[in-house]
Structures are given as C-alpha cells and as structure tokens.
Scaffold this motif. Sequence first.
Motif, PDB file in Angstrom:
ATOM      1  N   LEU A1059      64.230  36.813  51.911  1.00  0.00           N
ATOM      2  CA  LEU A1059      62.854  37.022  51.457  1.00  0.00           C
ATOM      3  C   LEU A1059      62.399  35.804  50.675  1.00  0.00           C
ATOM      4  O   LEU A1059      63.160  35.269  49.881  1.00  0.00           O
ATOM      5  CB  LEU A1059      62.783  38.237  50.540  1.00  0.00           C
ATOM      6  CG  LEU A1059      62.747  39.596  51.224  1.00  0.00           C
ATOM      7  CD1 LEU A1059      63.104  40.676  50.229  1.00  0.00           C
ATOM      8  CD2 LEU A1059      61.369  39.854  51.790  1.00  0.00           C
ATOM      9  N   PRO A1060      61.138  35.376  50.868  1.00  0.00           N
ATOM     10  CA  PRO A1060      60.660  34.256  50.047  1.00  0.00           C
ATOM     11  C   PRO A1060      60.582  34.707  48.589  1.00  0.00           C
ATOM     12  O   PRO A1060      60.440  35.896  48.313  1.00  0.00           O
ATOM     13  CB  PRO A1060      59.261  33.979  50.589  1.00  0.00           C
ATOM     14  CG  PRO A1060      59.086  34.831  51.799  1.00  0.00           C
ATOM     15  CD  PRO A1060      60.106  35.916  51.748  1.00  0.00           C
ATOM     16  N   ASN A1061      60.641  33.732  47.679  1.00  0.00           N
ATOM     17  CA  ASN A1061      60.510  34.069  46.246  1.00  0.00           C
ATOM     18  C   ASN A1061      59.110  34.571  45.984  1.00  0.00           C
ATOM     19  O   ASN A1061      58.176  34.244  46.691  1.00  0.00           O
ATOM     20  CB  ASN A1061      60.696  32.819  45.375  1.00  0.00           C
ATOM     21  CG  ASN A1061      62.000  32.159  45.673  1.00  0.00           C
ATOM     22  OD1 ASN A1061      62.847  32.745  46.340  1.00  0.00           O
ATOM     23  ND2 ASN A1061      62.168  30.938  45.203  1.00  0.00           N
ATOM     24  N   ALA A1062      58.994  35.276  44.893  1.00  0.00           N
ATOM     25  CA  ALA A1062      57.681  35.839  44.574  1.00  0.00           C
ATOM     26  C   ALA A1062      56.644  34.734  44.413  1.00  0.00           C
ATOM     27  O   ALA A1062      55.531  34.832  44.901  1.00  0.00           O
ATOM     28  CB  ALA A1062      57.789  36.653  43.309  1.00  0.00           C
ATOM     29  N   ASP A1063      57.014  33.642  43.718  1.00  0.00           N
ATOM     30  CA  ASP A1063      55.989  32.605  43.489  1.00  0.00           C
ATOM     31  C   ASP A1063      55.664  31.868  44.772  1.00  0.00           C
ATOM     32  O   ASP A1063      54.554  31.444  44.997  1.00  0.00           O
ATOM     33  CB  ASP A1063      56.452  31.615  42.399  1.00  0.00           C
ATOM     34  CG  ASP A1063      57.724  30.900  42.812  1.00  0.00           C
ATOM     35  OD1 ASP A1063      58.663  31.616  43.239  1.00  0.00           O
ATOM     36  OD2 ASP A1063      57.788  29.662  42.726  1.00  0.00           O
ATOM     37  N   GLU A1064      56.665  31.747  45.657  1.00  0.00           N
ATOM     38  CA  GLU A1064      56.409  31.040  46.909  1.00  0.00           C
ATOM     39  C   GLU A1064      55.538  31.895  47.812  1.00  0.00           C
ATOM     40  O   GLU A1064      54.774  31.417  48.610  1.00  0.00           O
ATOM     41  CB  GLU A1064      57.753  30.810  47.603  1.00  0.00           C
ATOM     42  CG  GLU A1064      57.763  29.576  48.453  1.00  0.00           C
ATOM     43  CD  GLU A1064      59.105  29.429  49.137  1.00  0.00           C
ATOM     44  OE1 GLU A1064      59.101  29.178  50.335  1.00  0.00           O
ATOM     45  OE2 GLU A1064      60.139  29.588  48.469  1.00  0.00           O
ATOM     46  N   ASP A1065      55.681  33.201  47.626  1.00  0.00           N
ATOM     47  CA  ASP A1065      54.982  34.125  48.499  1.00  0.00           C
ATOM     48  C   ASP A1065      53.570  34.390  48.007  1.00  0.00           C
ATOM     49  O   ASP A1065      52.843  35.165  48.596  1.00  0.00           O
ATOM     50  CB  ASP A1065      55.771  35.440  48.519  1.00  0.00           C
ATOM     51  CG  ASP A1065      55.501  36.198  49.795  1.00  0.00           C
ATOM     52  OD1 ASP A1065      55.224  35.523  50.799  1.00  0.00           O
ATOM     53  OD2 ASP A1065      55.555  37.429  49.782  1.00  0.00           O
ATOM     54  N   PHE A1066      53.190  33.744  46.935  1.00  0.00           N
ATOM     55  CA  PHE A1066      51.890  34.001  46.320  1.00  0.00           C
ATOM     56  C   PHE A1066      50.765  33.785  47.330  1.00  0.00           C
ATOM     57  O   PHE A1066      50.712  32.778  48.009  1.00  0.00           O
ATOM     58  CB  PHE A1066      51.714  33.053  45.129  1.00  0.00           C
ATOM     59  CG  PHE A1066      50.333  33.112  44.555  1.00  0.00           C
ATOM     60  CD1 PHE A1066      49.935  34.225  43.835  1.00  0.00           C
ATOM     61  CD2 PHE A1066      49.431  32.082  44.759  1.00  0.00           C
ATOM     62  CE1 PHE A1066      48.662  34.286  43.313  1.00  0.00           C
ATOM     63  CE2 PHE A1066      48.166  32.141  44.240  1.00  0.00           C
ATOM     64  CZ  PHE A1066      47.779  33.248  43.507  1.00  0.00           C
TER      65      PHE A1066
END
Length: 1284
Positions: A1059-1066
């Motif tokens: 899963l992409p990181n939360a900040d990357e997935d922003f």
Amino acid sequence: MSGTNAASGAAPCRFAHYFVICGIDTETGLEPDELAGENFEQSPLKRTFKSKVLAHYPENVEWNPFDQDAVNMLCMPKGLSFRTQADSREPQFHSFLITREDGSRTYGFVHTFYEEVTSPQICSAMQTLYQMHQAENPSSATPSSSSSSSMDSLASSLDEADSPSSSSCRSAACGGYDASRDTLYVSKALCLITPMPFMHGCRRFLSQMHRAVTAASPPPLPLESYVHNILYEVPLPPPGRSLKFHGVYEPIVCQRPGPGELPLADFPLGQTFTLLGVENLVQLFNCTLLEMQILLYSQDYQRLMTVAEGITTLLFPFQWQHVYVPILPASLLHFLDAPVPYLMGLQSKEGTDRSKLELPQEANLCFVDIDNHCIELPEDFPQFPNKPEFIQELSEVLLRYGISPVGGAPPTFVPTTTPGSVSTRHPGLKSQQALRELEDDGRNGNLGGEQLAVLELLQGNATLERLQALAKRTGVRVEALRGVGGEGEGQGGRTAIEEEELRNAKLNVQLREVFASRFTTMFADYEAFVIQSAPDLESWLTNREQMHNFDKASFLSDQPEPYLPFLSHFIETQMFATFIDNKIMSQWEEKEPLLRVFDGRIDKARLYNVRAPSLRSSNYQRCTVLKESAQAIEQRLMKIDHTAIHPHLLDMKIGQGKYEQGFFPKLQSDVLSVGPTNNNRWSSRTATAQRRKDRHRQQTEHLTLDNDLKEKYMQEARSLGKNLRQPKLSDLSPAVIAQTNWKFVEGLLKECRMKTKRMLVEKMGREAVELGHGEANITGLEENTLIASLCDLLERIWSHGLQVKQGKSALWSHLLHYQAREEKLEQQQAESPVSNGPERRKSESSIGMPSLRASVIQDMRHIQSMGEIKTDVGRARAWIRLSLEKKLLSQHLKQLLTRQALTKKLYKRYAFLRCEEEKEQFLFHLLSLNTVDYFCFTSVFTTIMIPYRAVIIPIKKLSNAMTTSNPWVCVSGELGDSGVRQITKNILEMTFDCQNLGKLTTVQLGHDNSGLLAKWLVDCVMVRNEITGHTYKFPCGRWLGKGVDDGSLERVLIGELALPNADEDFGRGCRTPDMQHSPGQTRRVSITSMGGRGYKPTSAQIQEAIGEAVNSICKHFHKPEKERGSLTILLCGEVGLVGALELFFHNGFKSARLFQKTVFVWDFVEKAVAYMESADQMGDMQETAEPLGLTCVSLCHYVSAINSSPRNIGKDGKFQLLVCLGARDRLLIQWLPLLVECPVIQRMYEESALLRDRTTVNALIAVLQTLHDFPITLEASLVKGIDL
C-alpha cells in the motif's frame, strides 16, 4: 395492379412525397452565400450564390413535413453555379438523405442541369462583378482549374478535354464573362423526395423529365401529368413484389425485397467496392462497426452518398446509431467538431490537397479519400475476424461480375453520364459476341473488320487486361466473365440500362449476403446470452439504465480465441446495445424488421446445421445462399407484379406552361397540390406507424402507462447512451449552434459517467471474486477494451471546441503546451535562489524508500523517452494508461486544467473543458476509478526499459551496516528477471534499469559469506517500479549466514504489492483493500505467521489451510491464461501450499533443542532418505512392490539433487523446493506414504502428530491428488541450479 387499387393505399405508401425545383430566384437576384465560405479572389463565375426552392408540390404532407432549408441545402449543397457556353454543362445526378431527430430517414434524388439565364438584371450583375474582380486582380486572367461548383464530379475533369480549344473560348473558360459575347447559364435542380431509396427508378424518372425539356419536340403530355402521376398515382411496391410505372418516354421498373429478405438497398455496392477496393472497404466496415468517426471525402456528391449508404447497408442486422450526414453542406462544417462518433461526407474542392484539410480531431478518425481510392485508419484497433478468407470470398463475387477487387479502377461497366438513350446497348453486345467467338472458335484474331475493331478496343482496355490477369490468379473461369450483364443478355427485349440495373441488383444482394452471413455465424447463439429480467415493458424502460441486458462475459467465453479482440470491442458499441434492446422489447411489441429477418436466418441455419455450443470453431463458413438471393431479384424484375396508372391529361388551364425548348416551365400548382378525388381518404388515414401504435395500445390496455408517455419513454430508452442522434440541417442561428454544443457537452458527461461506472462495476466484480464473493466477469481483454474506449472518450472531450487544431491528438498537444509553460516556470525558479528542498523528505525515514513525487510533467517525460511509441495519439494513450495505473488520472487532468489562461487560449467558450460544472463532475467520475487497481500500462508496454529501485531493510539498524560480505539481489516478475545485481557493501539501496518485468513475483537475496561479520538479519526487501510507482514488499524476517537459523546464504522471497504511504497517497482518493489482507484471508494468514511463534494451530486449522491453498491453485488454472497472475505466490506465498504443508509436517514434530541446535523438517526428510538408501543397499526393499521401489528411487534422487545444488539455500528453502518440484512432477502423493512408513518417524514425531495419523494422511493425499489435473510450471528463480 389497376389504377384504382394503386391509388387507394394509405398515404405513406406513395412512391414519392414531393417534387421540388431549386434554382435562381430572379426576384432576389444574386446573393452571395456567406455560409459556404466566400472567396473573393475567385472569378465571379466560380463563386457560390444562394439557391432557392422555386417550387415544391404538394405544399405539405402531414407525415413528412417539408423542410425547405434542408432540401435547398442538400439539392444544391454548394449553392448556384454559373457557366458560359465555353464550359462543360453535362447534367449531373446525386442523392441525399435527411435523418430526422427520431432516426427515421427521407431520401432525395436530384438531377441538376444548366439553363440559360434570360434575366438581363442577372447578366448585367455578373458582368459588373466580373469587371470589379478584374480591376482588383489584374493577374487573374491566367487560366485556372475548372469551376468548383456543385456540379463538379469526376466528369468535370473529363469534360475539360472535350471543350472546344479555340482561343475565343479560352477567355471564357478561364473564368471570364462578357455579356455582349458570352451566354450565361445557371444550374437548376429537379428533385424527388421519397420514403424509400429507389435510386435507379428516381434517377431514370428525373432524367426523362429533363429530356422532355431539351428534346426538339414537346413531350406527349404536359409535364404536370407526369409529376402528378408519380406523386399521387404510383404506390410503393408491396414487399416481395415489383412495380412498373411510366416516365415520360419509357416504363420504369422497381422491386422491393420480401419480408424474409435483406431490406431494400438500391445504391450500387459494386461501385463502392470499385472506388475503394475490397481490402479498404473491409477496413472501413470494421471502423464503422466499432463506431469510430468516419469522414468520407470526394468531389462527387453521388460518390459520397453511394459509399455512405453502401457501408450502412452492410451493417445488417445492426444500424448506425450516431450522427449520419452523407453530404455535409459547406455551411455546416462546424459539425466536424462534434465529439461523438459520426459518419459524414465532405465535398473536396477541386485541386485542394488532403493535407490542407484542418479537421478538429483525428485520434479516432477513419478518413476515406474516395477519389484517390485510399483510407487513413486510426491507430491500433482490432481486425475483423477471418479477414483474409472474408476478403477472398468477396473478391470472388466481384470477379464473377467483372469487377476488380483491387479498387481504384473506374467502374468497368457503369454508364458515366445520366442514362437517357438506349444506344449504348449494341456495342456492349457486340463486344461480348466478339470475345465469345474469339474464345469458342479459336479463330485467333481472324475476325471480320467490325469484330476486329471491337476486339482491338477490348485489348487496349487496361482494366480488362487487369481483370483477366486477376481471374487467372484467383482461378475464376473466363466463361464466368462472359455474360457480364448476367446470363441471357438482352433477353425479353430489356434495354442496356435495365440489364445494368438487374446486374447491380444481383451484385448488391450477393455482396450483402456475404456480409450478413458473417454476422449469422458470429452471433448464431446470441439469444442464449440476452438477459430478460423485466416482467413488463414499463418496468424495463424505467430501469433501463441500471439493467444488464447481455451477459457479455459468458458470450465472450463461448467465442473462438481469434474473434475475441474484435467482439469484445463490438459488444460495447451503441449499435449492439440497441440491437439487444430491440430484442428485449420484441417480447412486448412487434419485432423490429431487421431483427425479424436476422432471427429468421438464425433459425433457418439451426435447422440445417445444429451447432453444438461447445464447438467454438473459428473456421470460416462461406455464404450458401448467393444463388437463391440473386434469383429472387431476377424473377421479380422479369415478371412484373403490378403496374401503376399511366400518366394522363389533367384538368388544366389551357395556354399555361407553354413548351420552350431548354427551359423547365413553371408548373401549374393548383393541379399538383392535391391528388385525385378518391385519394381524399389517404390524407385522413394516419401513418402505418400510428396504426401499429393503435393496435399495440389495444393489446396492452392492461398497462397503466399512457401510450404517449410510453412513446416518450421509448424514445428516451432508445436514445440512452447516444448523444445527439442527428443535427438539424435547417436552422443555423447562433442560438441553435450553442444549443447543439450544449447537447454535446451533456452527452459527453453522460458517456463519461456510464464508462467509469462500467469500468468500476466490472473491476469490482473481479476483485470481489478474489476476495471470495461471487463470480468474476471481466477478462483482461474486456478491461483493455474499456480502457481503450476511455482513451477515445478523453480524446473526443479534448478536441471539442478547439480554437485551432494542433497535431492529431488534442490531449497530447494540450499536455505539450502545459509542459512548455511549466518548464519555463521551473527554469525561472531554478534561477531564483529560493530553495524548496526539505519538504519532500517526509516519508524517507518511515520505510526506507524515498517518496515519488506525483507530477504531470514527470509522467510525460517517461512517455516521451519511450522510443517504441511513434505518434502523438499513441503517446496520449500511453500517458492515460500510466496515470490510470498510478491512480493519478483525475488529479493530473485537474492539474492540467488549473492553468485557466492556457485553457482559454486553446478552447472556445462553448468547449466542454470550459463548462466549469460539467468539468468538475467529469473529474469526479474519473476520481472514482482510483478505487480499483489497474495494470494497464505495465501489461501493455512489455518491451520498454524501466528503472527499478531496490531497498533492503534490516531488522536491527546495525546488522547490515556492519556486514563484511558482498550482497546481491535478483528481481523476477511475470515477464522475466533482472539477472543477478551486486549491491555495494553497506549501502542498502540500488537502482537499475531493465526491460519491463511486469508484476513482480520474487526476489532472490543472498551474499557470499565473506569476512568475519557475514551474518545478516533482513526484515524485508522493497522494490519499486520508478515509472508506475508500484512498490512491492518481499518479507523475509530471517537470518542469512552459515551457522545461524537454517544456515541459508540465499533466500527466495515472495512479494506482494504494498500500500502507498498515507502522505504519498494524498489526493488520490480511496483504493481497494490489499488482496493479501482481504477479509476472507485474514484467518489463514494468521496460521502461517503464528506457526513460527510458539503458537500451535489446531489440526482442523492446518487441514483447512491446506484445503484453501489447493483450492486457490485450482481456481488459478480455471481462469483464462492471460488472467492468471503468479502461481509462485500460490505455492510459496504467505498462504501458499508450501507454508500449509510445513504446518502439517511441524505438527507433533520433536524439534526440542538438542545441545542448542534446532532441528528442521528437512532433517527428517534427509534421515528418512538415508534410511531408505541404506535399506536398499542391504536388500530390505527388494520385497516391496516394484512401483514403491521406483518411488523410493525418485525421492532419493530429488533430495540428493537439491542437496548437491550449487545454491546456498537453507533447510527451509530446500523443503520448499522439494514440495514445489513434487507438485510439478506429480510425485508428492507417492512420496508421502514413504515418509510415513519410514521408522525414522517414530524417533522424530510424537504419537499424536498428524503425519502419524493414517486417516489424516490419506485425506491429505486425496486433496493433493486434485493438483494432478493441472500443468504446474515453476518460476526460473525457484529451480535455478537444480539438475535432475
């Protein structure tokens, strides 16, 4: 049929609805036609002036109201044209059609000729214009190309050669006009408007009317008699019958197909094939079926119409559902901006080059240059099934009629001028006679003078020579070419024109039968997949949009593999959807005629040939009804069924409309405005459609829905998914154009909603299956089709309302403009000292992988660096696929459109991209696609080089920093592996370029054990595709080193998409839960992960885990080959077969540490093998049955091969390898009893162990037995270095 009967049919049964005359209105004089694009540099004789409808009879017909603007525009699409006595003034014929908003059609047939201008005002106006023109352009006296008026067909270039070449004529021919010396002529058009396309009959009637005007003596009756006769006394032929009616000089015969035959099509298909050639025509047919934008281009209006009608006729049983304007008048060029599929015809100006033609959008355009016999096709679209055999069959039909399948030759036997005289008959007969004698008698050229002349003429004919060569090559006998006009040439005193018509009709029907037979074969079983879900019409229409009407996935799974690319695209089209809707509605109302004929054919085919659904053969089936279909037409034309009333004298005022040679008289409107008295009941009768509706109302009175409301519903239901069915040709006020564009915008938004919804539903359906719910219903092929149609939609949205067309792809040119601006800004920022460094290092500490920045420009650069893509359209499609895979499509496009100054510069106010609210909704629909995972870039561009970044993450911060050994890594995916890559010591990160590996499956990680600190505790390896941003995590959690853990120096790690990181997935919206952690699998995951942590799973849990693992492998092989994904994960992954069997072998295993040394399952296997080998040497095994002895040998052989492998894999790795090889070679179930029987088991396993329980072991063997049905292949990374 006697006259009274003929007249008594209901009103819509009349052969012709209107007789129209268009030309110059001497009252208003010369009005320049601004809409047609005025060109003042041209000589006045070549400019366009407005034409008018001078008269039409009757005034109005209630079921087909007269549309004056549209008729005028299409009778003379380029307005009036003027000529002098020096120019060619051949009469010309063309057809047109008007499609009403509900999709119904009316046909027009136009005979245009030149009439001398007698009005002195108009002559002097022309003289004045010419003098002004000369004063402004003194250089214009040089000869230029001949007039580009509405009359210019192919004939104009031929006429020039015939025109007198004396010097006095030259001044006029080069566009000059002198009233004192020259005679001025202006075009006039006679037009019949009919409900059905009886092209040949109308053409002959109009040419006889013109002949009556130009003949030396007046016609037998006043012209009013003939017009009255065709308007009121000639009925349509009944279905399956022929009708004879009378023109001015000769009778005219037309016939109409019967209820079970292909519908009427009177335009000569042979000519269409001649103009384009079979290969091009089949490609054009394919583009039409896939609903691309199709633009026909020719100087000749009749050619545009012939090709357009020809192509739409061949679609049977489907119908073109989008904008259809075979002749696009010059004033309507803005329609080419329509962002919907269309089929339009554009007249080319003489001498203009194709390259100068600015078309708003070409990404999905099929451009057909009829005069130059060539077509330009859109990029990558699927080919029509069995194309080579199909072309071969069509070529044979054409050759039988003496037509070259290559195309580009002028039609060999088609009379070029308007048929008027019968004198063409004899030379044709003589030429055939001469050919016959030459062949039959073998007189080898000893012919009489006249015959010799004919023969020389034939021998000089390049077309015939080509035909004969072609006939030889394809093996068609020359005898077949002999009776070129069909057998029995000239029988029954038929004229050459009648012969020609019969020949055309037979060729037409045979070519159409070949096309129809393809669909009968391809869709023979379509009914089985129609979903009839609604109880009644009302509920069906109400829920039309939510319903699935056709089981696409099952239909495709039943088709032969080679058909799939085409069929998966075709069943997504509007024409197919409408066809299925008609099928469903036929439960409640009368069957649509085309559907009735098609269903009849399928039933007939079933009777003759019971096709078992299991036989998915892609063998080509030839058409079997060619002979019968031609015979049916011939019989109708030979034996006339009905004869209409003869034209007769009318009750007219004497002395009006005096005959004057060369001038079409003013007709008496009072006698033409109404039909004969017994026809009054015609007008009171309503249209047949209305009658059918009434009958329908009686049948369905129990339905509460009022009929009018239902009709409205029906229209809405039928127009679902279509955008604008048909543009209005008449009213061209700015308000109407704005409203048309508004409809386009609404249509595009609706289409976007439908497409994204369909993509989501299909994809969700599939993921739901992988999560364990329901059945999958999308294949990679279908997914590709849906994505291709999304690319097409985005191209159409981006090309709507462009200010200036740039390049073939509007989206890519917008991106390039954006890129240029952004790079300029970047440069300016780089020059300014402000730094923006630290903000990007947010997530670097979290997992060891530096974050990738989402950037439109970066993705563009990736695409631009791909040498494989050569065109802008290809680049745009690749960029869309990449953005979709990265879940950034909506975000990227939003970013692109935030530069409003750029959007304003590129687009007109009415463009879709400048409608704020619609644009927002559109981006929102695209955002919804982020909820599912696509691999549409990775899986399509399989040969490109991709940069990968690999990061090794240690468990203890120091453990890797201190290692003295040299680590290496090898990454494998579905498309290949990277080879061994050395990692620099103590640096845990590397990037490397290699050819696209596809979805990643395994990583081999190892080191060379050198130096003092050679032990290494690794948590996981992360690998990222630097273009798509997909990151894979390969968990390890074990030591690598001698004398620690299981002594492994290399491990094969199984990966999963992280899963992409939360900040990357922003800003990307939500996404699907990761597959490995889906609800149905959490339970199993815990078993394997906890198995090693002192947690003892129960025997029930272990058996369930094995069952699930075997089940997953079975499911894997039941998917289509291209959809399967990685088998390695199912064998060795977290919930794989190896892990489940490890649990089984660990149950009750005495792995107590003897002197601090862990015992592994592999130790048990080795001891068992050692025992077998020693027993074998001592001869204990001799008594055992032969197969068991062999099995024993195979187990020993495999274990020693694994042990002697040069690879440094540890004991758990060796056990994994043994299980994989055993599963592949179907030996596992033979080895298990050996291990169970071996005395070693008592020393190493407790009494309660599963392995010592006979019943459980037998159950395990039964479960593993199911794997024998499948061809298990192992990834190279697993079996590297094993020599069996």
